[in-house]
Design a protein around this motif. Structure first.
Motif, mmCIF file in Angstrom:
data_model
loop_
_atom_site.group_PDB
_atom_site.id
_atom_site.type_symbol
_atom_site.label_atom_id
_atom_site.label_comp_id
_atom_site.label_asym_id
_atom_site.label_seq_id
_atom_site.Cartn_x
_atom_site.Cartn_y
_atom_site.Cartn_z
ATOM 1 N N ARG A 152 0.826 -1.217 0.000
ATOM 2 C CA ARG A 152 0.000 0.000 0.000
ATOM 3 C C ARG A 152 0.859 1.266 0.000
ATOM 4 N NH1 ARG A 152 -5.288 -0.238 1.849
ATOM 5 N NH2 ARG A 152 -4.938 1.486 3.284
ATOM 6 N N ALA A 163 -8.977 -2.491 -12.913
ATOM 7 C CA ALA A 163 -7.594 -2.026 -12.779
ATOM 8 C C ALA A 163 -6.869 -2.114 -14.126
ATOM 9 C CB ALA A 163 -6.866 -2.854 -11.713
ATOM 10 N N LEU A 207 -1.226 4.658 -0.768
ATOM 11 C CA LEU A 207 -2.417 4.573 0.077
ATOM 12 C C LEU A 207 -1.980 4.730 1.522
ATOM 13 C CD1 LEU A 207 -4.596 1.803 -1.581
ATOM 14 C CD2 LEU A 207 -4.697 4.281 -1.835
ATOM 15 N N ARG A 253 0.136 6.502 -9.628
ATOM 16 C CA ARG A 253 -1.125 5.763 -9.466
ATOM 17 C C ARG A 253 -1.736 5.388 -10.817
ATOM 18 N NH1 ARG A 253 -3.690 9.316 -4.562
ATOM 19 N NH2 ARG A 253 -2.705 8.176 -2.856
ATOM 20 N N ARG A 254 -1.486 6.234 -11.826
ATOM 21 C CA ARG A 254 -2.012 5.908 -13.157
ATOM 22 C C ARG A 254 -1.364 4.647 -13.709
ATOM 23 N NH1 ARG A 254 -2.396 11.606 -14.195
ATOM 24 N NH2 ARG A 254 -0.248 11.710 -14.903
ATOM 25 N N ASN A 285 -13.912 -3.548 -3.419
ATOM 26 C CA ASN A 285 -14.093 -2.096 -3.483
ATOM 27 C C ASN A 285 -14.595 -1.612 -4.841
ATOM 28 O OD1 ASN A 285 -12.983 -2.366 -0.998
ATOM 29 N ND2 ASN A 285 -11.142 -1.179 -1.395
ATOM 30 N N LEU A 286 -15.508 -2.370 -5.435
ATOM 31 C CA LEU A 286 -16.151 -1.862 -6.647
ATOM 32 C C LEU A 286 -17.073 -0.716 -6.254
ATOM 33 C CD1 LEU A 286 -17.032 -5.193 -8.471
ATOM 34 C CD2 LEU A 286 -15.177 -3.598 -8.974
ATOM 35 N N ASN A 302 1.661 2.642 -3.885
ATOM 36 C CA ASN A 302 0.843 3.655 -4.571
ATOM 37 C C ASN A 302 0.317 4.715 -3.608
ATOM 38 O OD1 ASN A 302 -1.038 2.125 -3.284
ATOM 39 N ND2 ASN A 302 -2.337 1.773 -5.079
ATOM 40 N N GLY A 347 -12.784 1.845 1.775
ATOM 41 C CA GLY A 347 -12.260 1.159 0.595
ATOM 42 C C GLY A 347 -12.651 1.852 -0.700
ATOM 43 N N GLN A 348 -13.776 2.551 -0.705
ATOM 44 C CA GLN A 348 -14.211 3.256 -1.909
ATOM 45 C C GLN A 348 -13.218 4.359 -2.280
ATOM 46 O OE1 GLN A 348 -17.165 2.764 -3.859
ATOM 47 N NE2 GLN A 348 -16.952 0.805 -2.826
ATOM 48 N N ALA A 381 -6.402 4.598 -5.969
ATOM 49 C CA ALA A 381 -5.533 3.650 -6.665
ATOM 50 C C ALA A 381 -5.713 3.748 -8.177
ATOM 51 C CB ALA A 381 -5.828 2.228 -6.187
ATOM 52 N N LEU A 382 -6.895 4.218 -8.614
ATOM 53 C CA LEU A 382 -7.124 4.378 -10.049
ATOM 54 C C LEU A 382 -6.601 5.719 -10.553
ATOM 55 C CD1 LEU A 382 -10.702 2.867 -10.231
ATOM 56 C CD2 LEU A 382 -8.710 2.010 -11.462
ATOM 57 N N GLY A 383 -5.994 6.512 -9.663
ATOM 58 C CA GLY A 383 -5.386 7.771 -10.080
ATOM 59 C C GLY A 383 -6.344 8.942 -10.081
ATOM 60 N N ALA A 409 -9.969 2.757 -3.495
ATOM 61 C CA ALA A 409 -10.039 2.241 -4.862
ATOM 62 C C ALA A 409 -9.944 3.406 -5.849
ATOM 63 C CB ALA A 409 -11.339 1.470 -5.061
ATOM 64 N N PHE A 431 -8.055 -5.182 -4.415
ATOM 65 C CA PHE A 431 -8.174 -5.206 -2.959
ATOM 66 C C PHE A 431 -8.827 -6.498 -2.467
ATOM 67 C CE2 PHE A 431 -8.188 -0.850 -4.367
ATOM 68 C CZ PHE A 431 -7.396 -0.186 -3.444
ATOM 69 N N ASP A 476 0.040 11.164 -8.516
ATOM 70 C CA ASP A 476 -0.984 10.880 -9.528
ATOM 71 C C ASP A 476 -0.395 10.094 -10.685
ATOM 72 O OD1 ASP A 476 -2.964 12.067 -8.135
ATOM 73 O OD2 ASP A 476 -2.886 13.989 -9.190
ATOM 74 N N MET A 522 -4.381 -1.662 -8.730
ATOM 75 C CA MET A 522 -4.437 -2.374 -7.450
ATOM 76 C C MET A 522 -5.747 -3.129 -7.322
ATOM 77 S SD MET A 522 -3.566 -0.974 -3.696
ATOM 78 C CE MET A 522 -2.945 -2.095 -2.456
#
Lengths: 252, 359
Positions: free
Chosen positions: A55, A160, A60, A86-87, A97-98, A58, B254-255, B261-263, B258, A93, A83, A91
């Motif tokens: 973690r 991802a 977190l 992260r692009r 975490n959708l 990136n 977590g939201q 993590a997607l930038g 996520a 989880f 940024d 990741m």
């Protein structure tokens, strides 16, 4: 801006990483170098710092000491660097975490559209291609809550991948799944590994580690205790703590 | 031997009623007595409101005083004062159109096709501008009507809509600031929110309307109506901020992770991930706050505005209809009911619709 394909050197370089939660030290002088295309499996008892370590890659979690360099860019307080990294780093989880308020397809299209500024039609084509790849193209218009855990985790992997990352991080991707769904998720990750994706995967699935890992890393007490190719790791591990851990996870 | 499972037979309507209300002699007696009282009350009410009531203005107030029932002719005679207040008589069609604009605006925003940021903003921006031009005039050949002459339903709607339009974004800002990682920002915001919430709305309205002009430089004072709306919006936002913050706390961490993590950047995470989910969590309480704010618009009467309740007072307060206040208040209550009940039904519709992804 990161030019991941062109810059040389390791994909991830971690040097003397320290991480504290209050006065508790979660990571102690951790150093790790991950080459491009290399597949790393990280294991260890709970609380050993393995999740914390990936973690940090990136951001977190913010590290308190040492250096992290991802694809040639140092991870520091520069928001542009964060940024950018992260692009390029996807990741997955433990708890998927959708985004529950969007369909599966929207989950996969959102970040490419707003972060990478990909046109909608292209984003949709990419999303459908990756949903095909994780073998659930028919669920595209459903909401995450309508899917099983295994399906959700495969969507999370597709989401991802839609960002076309250079590196994938997996944080215990199968720990929250019912046993009969673990295989379908691992199969997807194995396919990904066979295509040369750089990946770091925290997991307790030792069979999976043996099958895909180039290197297995064992962590305990915030330190990397041992690292070796899987054959060596599972048969000749020298360290007492590693042997004890392996007997616990392989014992049954 | 084979076991046959038989579901207990469903009770008939009559049998069900008998078991519920007439199980014992005492229960039967109480049921009958309650029924008799209800019938009596409903009969009295209908008799007053319909059978003995006067509906036409032809007989004037005298016909009403002679009758035993309600005097609905006061509404027929004075509805324009109730709905439009002191607005110039010949221009009241503008006030009516302005009210219609608000209704259309609200109905449009109920339609899911308008649920994108740009369309909602367009509907409300254009609608509010149209409302303002219609009410105030001074352009397009419409005679100028100053805010001090606005009144009745149009004023109530204007105060409510502008309070929400200003208060809602402000509430979201306050809620986000209160979640800030920097302690001095979150504490200061908390202090502001709790400060405003600890004051009665009346005192805030009074301060903004009467006291503020003495404290501010002349060019910053503005019209009294807008100062009152600002005060009311501030009050609304303090409560709504806490509702929004509660909704945000219901979104799993977590939201956010996520999305990071997607930038996605801060405002993308807030706008696409955090707020949509937080607003769904906060919806029931938000509708409640809207309903309360709609009814609280009646408090502007104390700083001298003729919103619908005050206009109602004026409608029966002058001479001949002085006795017919109950009918006027019943009429106003009916108008409040229409608006608030529609708002509640809209909230229920939204909740059903938003729960789609929740299963």
């Amino acid at each position: 801006m990161i030019s991941g394909n062109r810059s040389s050197g390791p994909a991830v370089l971690i040097e003397n990483l320290d991480k504290y939660y209050g006065t508790f030290q979660a990571l102690r002088k951790v150093s790790l170098s991950v080459d491009r295309g290399e597949r790393i499996v990280v294991c260890g008892p709970s609380g050993s710092g393995k999740s914390t370590m990936i973690r940090c890659i990136n951001r977190l979690e913010q590290h308190n000491g040492g250096r992290i360099t991802v694809l040639g860019t140092e991870l520091n307080d520069d928001v542009g660097n964060i940024d950018g990294i992260r692009r390029e780093v996807g990741m997955v989880f433990q708890h998927f975490n959708l985004f529950p308020h969007m369909t599966v397809l929207e989950n996969c299209m959102l970040a490419p559209m707003i972060v990478r500024k990909v046109p909608r039609a292209d984003a949709e084509a990419t999303a459908r291609r990756y949903l095909e790849k994780v073998r659930i193209p028919e669920q595209a218009m459903k909401y995450p809550g309508q899917l099983s855990g295994g399906q959700q985790q495969r969507v999370a992997i597709a989401r991802a991948l839609c960002m076309q990352p250079e590196i994938m991080l997996f944080d215990e991707p199968t720990s929250a799944l019912d046993p009969e769904m673990i295989a379908e998720v691992l199969d997807v990750i194995v396919t990904l590994a066979s295509e040369g994706m750089t990946m770091i995967c925290v997991t307790h699935e030792m069979g999976f580690a043996r099958r895909v890992a180039d290197r297995v890393i064992f962590m305990d007490g915030g330190e990397i205790v041992e690292q070796a190719p899987p054959d060596e790791f599972f048969t000749f591990s020298r360290n007492e703590r590693t042997r004890q851990f392996l007997s616990q996870v392989l014992g049954h | 031997m084979e076991m046959v499972v038989v579901a207990p037979p469903a009770l008939g309507k009559i049998e069900d009623l008998r078991r519920r209300f007439f199980a014992t002699p005492l229960q039967a007696l109480l049921s009958l007595a309650s029924l008799a009282i209800m019938v009596f009350l409903v009969w009295k009410l209908l008799n007053w409101a319909v059978f003995s009531a006067v509906f036409t203005t032809s007989g004037g107030p005298e016909a009403c005083q002679a009758a035993a029932g309600a005097c609905w002719s006061v509404i027929a005679a004075r509805w324009r004062i109730i709905l439009f207040g002191l607005y110039p008589y010949d221009e009241q069609w503008r006030s009516a159109l302005a009210c219609l604009t608000v209704v259309v605006m609200t109905v449009l925003s109920c339609i899911p096709a308008f649920w994108t940021g740009r369309r909602i903003a367009l509907v409300w921006g254009a609608g509010t501008a149209l409302f303002y031009v219609l009410m105030k005039g001074g352009v397009l050949g419409l005679p100028y009507v100053g805010e001090e002459a606005w009144g009745g339903l149009a004023l109530t709607l204007f105060i409510f809509v502008t309070t929400c339009l200003i208060g809602f974004p402000l509430a979201i800002c306050l809620a986000l600031l209160r979640r800030s990682g920097l302690p001095w920002i979150s504490r200061t915001t908390g202090l502001i929110i709790d400060g405003v919430r600890s004051l009665p709305l009346i005192s805030i309205l009074f301060t903004f309307a009467i006291v503020l002009p003495f404290a501010l430089p002349q060019w910053l004072v503005g019209d009294k109506l807008y100062r009152v709306i600002l005060g009311s919006a501030l009050f609304f936002s303090a409560y709504q901020a806490e509702i929004v913050r509660g909704g945000m706390q219901g979104v799993p961490s977590g939201q956010e992770e996520a999305a990071k993590a997607l930038g996605m950047r801060y405002w993308q995470r807030v706008g696409r991930i955090l707020l949509p989910q937080a607003m769904r969590n906060a919806l029931p309480a938000t509708i409640n706050q809207f309903v309360i704010s709609f009814k609280e618009t009646s408090l502007v009467i104390i700083v001298g505005f003729f919103e619908i309740l005050a206009s109602g007072n004026a409608a029966y307060g002058t001479g001949e209809w002085r006795f017919a206040y109950v009918e006027v208040y019943a009429f106003i209550a009916f108008i409040y009911f229409i608006f608030v009940f529609s708002l509640s039904r809209y909230g229920a519709f939204l909740e059903r619709r938003m729960s789609v992804g929740e299963r």
